[in-house]
Design a protein around this motif. Structure first.
Motif, mmCIF file in Angstrom:
data_model
loop_
_atom_site.group_PDB
_atom_site.id
_atom_site.type_symbol
_atom_site.label_atom_id
_atom_site.label_comp_id
_atom_site.label_asym_id
_atom_site.label_seq_id
_atom_site.Cartn_x
_atom_site.Cartn_y
_atom_site.Cartn_z
ATOM 1 N N PRO A 1 0.832 -1.199 0.000
ATOM 2 C CA PRO A 1 0.000 0.000 0.000
ATOM 3 C C PRO A 1 0.871 1.255 0.000
ATOM 4 N N LEU A 2 0.415 2.270 -0.697
ATOM 5 C CA LEU A 2 1.196 3.503 -0.790
ATOM 6 C C LEU A 2 1.577 4.031 0.583
ATOM 7 N N SER A 3 0.640 3.898 1.529
ATOM 8 C CA SER A 3 0.908 4.457 2.848
ATOM 9 C C SER A 3 2.051 3.735 3.540
ATOM 10 N N GLN B 1 8.030 7.065 2.086
ATOM 11 C CA GLN B 1 7.645 8.327 1.448
ATOM 12 C C GLN B 1 8.804 9.282 1.622
ATOM 13 N N ILE C 1 8.353 3.311 6.932
ATOM 14 C CA ILE C 1 7.898 4.085 8.091
ATOM 15 C C ILE C 1 6.403 3.873 8.327
ATOM 16 N N ALA C 2 6.016 3.745 9.587
ATOM 17 C CA ALA C 2 4.596 3.654 9.896
ATOM 18 C C ALA C 2 4.138 4.853 10.721
#
Lengths: 643, 394
Positions: free
Chosen positions: A16-18, A22, A76-77
């Motif tokens: 998923p992009l999230s 990023q 990263i979350a």
């Protein structure tokens, strides 16, 4: 002779992009205006590249910020919020792991608000964590436990979980999942989806009912889990642990009727030091032999012996396939895939069952050894194989599944009884009160003796390929590998890049050596040919290659590809000491390659015991009838959907 | 203070497609500067300046851009977007098209709340008509190079999907969970492309601003909160409904209009808003004073404010997405505390602890939901201490 290439893949993974990293666009030239940004953290000034996170900047300034959901290997979350800091001018606290620095800022990491928030977050996590520390496998190596200690937690502010809420899922041969200890950092989810692209674990439900679940919440045994155990290595608590057979092994040791035999793989020997507070990359191979004997194992063998055997069998198989394709012009499944990594094998069975014919039929070294111990060794030592218990010390959790595959009983008994991980071995040694680092050295037991350097490097990504090439080059060309590569170090296939490719030209060929005479009359057909090989580690990289092959891309023109399920190969296996990160894995790799250099015999086919086994026992040679029965296997089409 | 007066109902001050025609006669930059000049702020509640958002999206370097109309109207007590979707869909799509033109998007997406599925058929019909009338599609109203399409996508009932990054996740087919910000959607939005997410009302107002000019818009409201606001008034009042009032209207004035003057408290901004007690009724509804996305819930004398707080706390326990720790577990602790409070079983020190936990949630949660989840709890405990404390043990 060889040519190392890098291949960039534009296609996006199914992450998923999230959950994908990023990144802020960074200027390429560090001297460019704005490329370096001045930040002040707790009064310390540091200059960082644009896009650096606050956490990275703080580490540069030697300021410690606690983390839980953050892991070096994962994207990263920013969801546990334990790493929040105050950024001047911002209304709310910012998660330092996910905040990219794009302008000069002033950061404070221990204001009253920050401390209060961290303490509250810890309190909330502890309230919802079934903390049975004494009986926990991660006691003393738990990130939640150490944070609670660091932050002086002395009572359960919001109450405590009195009894477990979830049933423990121990259906899998390899992995135990205890959701009662889960703190929902989702490192396992990111490991499974993003790092490995397997996608067994995902969060379900919302709010306080959120939990990590499998497809339809099925037991782990019944989903597409490949047992790689990477999630275990990255779990901050003991929500994910390995199936531990040590109690049964103790029982076997204590049973005077049982002849308990251990085989040790190279990767655990390079990493077990970490469990004894030694720096990563201190090989303890021969001290470990002493410890294993002290514990009460009757024999300790070197898995590298069957690694050498694997090379002979798998190398012969490769040459046969090539001959079939080039000389006999018969349809042949090429490229040939390695089959040493059981996580990778199950990955292929689930996701690309149509490519099973490409998989080498040679068993993994662990299983070859199991079959030989209960046949060749039993006969030689005059022991009833029914009384032999074989234990394999492996860096791997998937090996626990592999030894339980129903087809792995070719000796007439279960070839390998138990797979033991590095961590479990360490705790057995600790339980016996043995001071491993200061033990004297002991050699491996006969009849298998000490193997070659080729077997050792099986522990690192690219190792199987390098070993295979050392042997194949010498057998085919009749020249020493050292002529082509300094010290026989085939460096193009080494390293930690996800996918590596190399091309080897065969300028001339020699007479077929004795060991292969029954298979080939000559090697003329290989003269001037170019052998194209590739190496991949981590199933996400494997997926890229397999997709490329499906599309008929450049990998479909290759001849031999080494796949390892775990990042870094075996040395990054799911049974290895926790924590793991790239520096630790590099240190383990250094240890493995150093050990290789220390061997006098470094090519599998030169191993004298190999020749002995083929002349005494596997009399019809590589790929012969007996070796086919004992050393080769078949695979199962599993598919993605299990009903 | 000028009050918006309509001869023929709401929004009758502007002619159909007047704003869009005006916009298409201007350059994209000019449209954005008119919006910026008008001071239009996001009507969803956060109040981010619309002009700035469009400008950021417009100046992001990417061929592919999106504008999303956030019609996931989920805040308890708000129903003004429903009126816009039902009664003024053309005006809404006009605003969306203007936004698309301004930022350079070829595609607009209407993210429709799952509970509004019954509006879908009508909205699709309107879109079909607009296509026929060249208000959508290629060369809209003859404007060379302006091609724009609108797609309607359905939400599935999660409150969190009203948060713009969770909405985008949901559109991409993922779990509706907020992303880390930065990067913001104007840089990295839907499928990684620059995306402007705007509330229905913001888009409708942008059409009005283009039609009537920034000065007309600014003649309503306060200097910091220009224009009018749609308020969904419900609860203990005689005339509930949707009202368009200029910013700066006091709560007292509002209560007079809706005939709820004997209220003892008003919840402004829904579950994530604040509870305003009678003594503060002279406060103004405006971004600089009491901000709201539109929800106004009136509480009469007979309401038990502790029940109100419990109701809101239950809402957040249900609707927290569960991603970040403070919100996932903090909401549960607050509800537990409130229930104990009602049973007369909560120590003052624990209440203090929970208020402090509320502050942690406001500061450390990942998104606006968690950051505003404790608002109602904190403001009710602070404003009605006599009422919520000292309950008898049951």
């Amino acid at each position: 002779m060889t040519d190392k290439k890098h291949i960039e893949y534009p296609d996006k993974s199914r992450t998923p992009l999230s959950q994908q990293p990023q990144e802020i666009e960074k200027p390429k030239d560090e001297k460019e205006i704005g490329a370096l940004i001045r930040v002040v953290i707790d009064g310390v000034e540091v200059k960082v590249k644009m896009g650096t996170t606050i956490l990275e900047a703080a580490r540069k300034a030697n300021i410690k910020i606690p983390t839980l959901c953050y892991h070096e290997d994962l994207c990263i979350a920013g969801l546990c919020r334990i790493c929040v800091v105050e950024v001047e001018g911002m209304r709310t606290l910012q998660a330092s792991c996910s905040f990219p620095i794009t302008q000069p800022i002033t950061i404070k990491t221990y204001t009253p608000n920050v401390r209060q928030a961290r303490r509250h977050i810890l309190d909330l996590l502890l309230t919802n964590h079934y903390g049975e520390c004494y009986t926990c496998k991660r006691n003393g190596n738990c990130e939640l436990q150490s944070l609670a200690d660091e932050y002086g937690v002395d009572f359960f502010r919001f109450g405590k979980m009195e009894r477990p809420r979830y049933e423990v899922d121990s259906s899998s041969y390899a992995i135990v999942r205890d959701m009662n200890k889960c703190i929902l950092c989702r490192r396992c989810v990111r490991t499974c989806i993003d790092l490995q692209e397997v996608g067994v674990l995902e969060a379900i439900n919302k709010g306080s009912k959120t939990e990590i679940a499998t497809f339809f919440d099925k037991p782990l045994l019944d989903v597409v889990c490949i047992n790689c155990g990477q999630c275990i290595n990255r779990c901050p608590t003991a929500a994910l642990t390995a199936q531990d057979p040590s109690d049964i092994i103790w029982e076997a040791i204590n049973d005077p009727k049982k002849h308990v035999v251990m085989q040790t793989a190279p990767a655990p020997r390079a990493a077990i030091c970490e469990c004894f507070n030694m720096p990563p990359g201190t090989p303890l191979t021969f001290q470990l032999n002493t410890a294993i004997k002290m514990i009460g194992f009757d024999k300790v063998f070197d898995t590298n012996f069957t690694a050498d055997l694997t090379i002979i069998e798998e190398g012969s198989e490769l040459l046969s396939r090539l001959k079939k394709a080039l000389v006999d012009k018969e349809p042949t499944a090429l490229p040939q895939f390695t089959s040493c990594s059981p996580g990778w094998v199950k990955f292929l069975e689930h996701f690309y069952p149509e490519m099973i014919p490409n998989l080498s039929s040679a068993k993994s070294p662990q299983q070859m050894f199991g079959a030989l111990i209960k046949t060749y060794y039993a006969e030689k030592a005059g022991i009833d194989p029914a009384d032999i218990v074989t234990v394999a010390l492996m860096p791997c959790t998937a090996k626990k599944f592999e030894c339980n595959r129903p087809e792995m009983c070719d000796s007439g008994y279960k070839d390998v009884d138990y797979g033991l991980t590095t961590r479990e071995m360490a705790s057995m040694i600790q339980e016996a009160g043995i001071d491993l680092p200061n033990l004297p050295k002991t050699d491996f037991d006969n009849p298998f003796g000490t193997a070659t350097g080729s077997g050792v490097i099986f522990g690192a990504t690219g190792g199987v390929m390098e070993s295979a090439l050392r042997t194949v080059i010498e057998l085919v060309t009749g020249e020493k590998v050292e002529k082509f590569y300094d010290h026989a170090n085939i460096t193009p296939v080494r390293g930690f890049e996800g996918i590596r490719v190399a091309e080897i030209k065969i300028p001339k060929v020699a007479e077929v050596p004795l060991i292969l005479k029954h298979l080939f009359s000559d090697f003329k057909w290989l003269e001037g040919a170019t052998l194209k090989v590739a190496v991949a580690h981590g199933t996400a990289n494997a997926r890229k290659i397999l997709e490329d092959i499906k599309k008929g891309g450049i990998f479909s023109t290759m001849h031999f590809i080494e796949f390892m399920a775990c990042p870094g190969g075996c040395l990054g296996g799911g049974g290895m000491p926790i924590p793991t990160n790239i520096e630790i894995r590099e240190a383990r790799a250094r240890a493995i390659y150093q050990e290789d250099e220390s061997y006098s015999v470094r090519k599998s086919y030169e191993n004298p015991i190999i020749t002995q086994v083929y002349s005494e026992f596997l009399k019809d040679g590589p790929l012969g009838h007996k070796s086919h029965k004992l050393l080769h296997t078949h695979y199962t089409k599993r598919g993605k959907f299990i009903f | 203070m000028p009050i918006v007066e309509y001869k023929n109902g709401m929004f009758s001050d502007i002619k159909p497609e007047e704003g869009l025609k005006k916009a298409l006669s201007l350059s994209r930059g000019e449209v954005i500067s008119i919006i910026t000049d008008s001071g239009l702020k996001g009507r969803g509640g956060a109040g981010f300046p619309c002009g700035t958002k469009w400008n950021l999206a417009a100046s992001a370097s990417d061929e592919e851009k999106y504008i999303i109309c956030n019609a996931d109207e989920g805040e308890p007590g708000t129903f003004k977007d429903r009126v816009l979707l039902k009664e003024y869909p053309n005006l809404l799509f006009e605003g969306l098209t203007i936004g698309g033109y301004a930022i350079g998007a070829k595609k607009g997406i209407l993210y429709l709340r799952g509970e509004y599925t019954y509006l879908l058929k009508g909205l699709l019909q309107v879109l079909e008509e607009r296509r026929k009338n060249n208000l959508l599609g290629e060369k809209i109203l003859g404007k060379d190079g302006f091609n724009f399409e609108i797609e309607i996508r359905m939400g599935s009932g999660a409150y969190i999907c009203g948060e713009e990054t969770a909405l985008i996740e949901s559109l991409e087919g993922q779990r509706g969970e907020p992303r880390n910000r930065p990067p913001f959607p104007v840089n990295t939005g839907f499928m990684g492309h620059p995306t402007s997410v705007n509330n229905c009302e913001t888009l409708v107002l942008s059409a009005r601003i283009l039609a009537k000019g920034a000065d007309y818009f600014k003649s309503f409201g306060t200097p910091k909160s220009t224009g009018t606001k749609l308020l969904s008034v419900s609860g203990d009042c005689k005339k509930p409904g949707v009202y368009e009032l200029p910013f700066g209207v006091t709560i007292k004035e509002l209560l007079k209009i809706v005939d709820g003057e004997d209220a003892k408290a008003v919840q402004i901004g829904g579950a994530s808003g604040f509870c305003i007690p009678k003594k503060d009724f002279s406060r103004k509804i405006a971004y600089e004073d009491v901000s709201t996305g539109g929800s106004v819930i009136v509480f009469g004398e007979k309401r038990d404010m502790l029940d109100v707080a419990i109701n809101f706390a239950e809402f957040f326990v249900e609707e927290s997405c569960g991603q970040c720790t403070p919100c996932r577990f903090g909401t549960v602790e607050i509800l537990k505390g409130l229930k104990n409070l009602k049973k007369g079983d909560l120590s003052l020190s624990m209440l203090k602890e929970l208020l402090s936990l509320g502050k942690t949630m406001q500061l450390a949660s990942k998104c606006g939901l968690g950051q505003s989840a404790p608002n109602a709890f904190i403001s009710i405990v602070e404003n009605f201490p006599d009422e919520v404390l000292g309950r008898e043990e049951v």
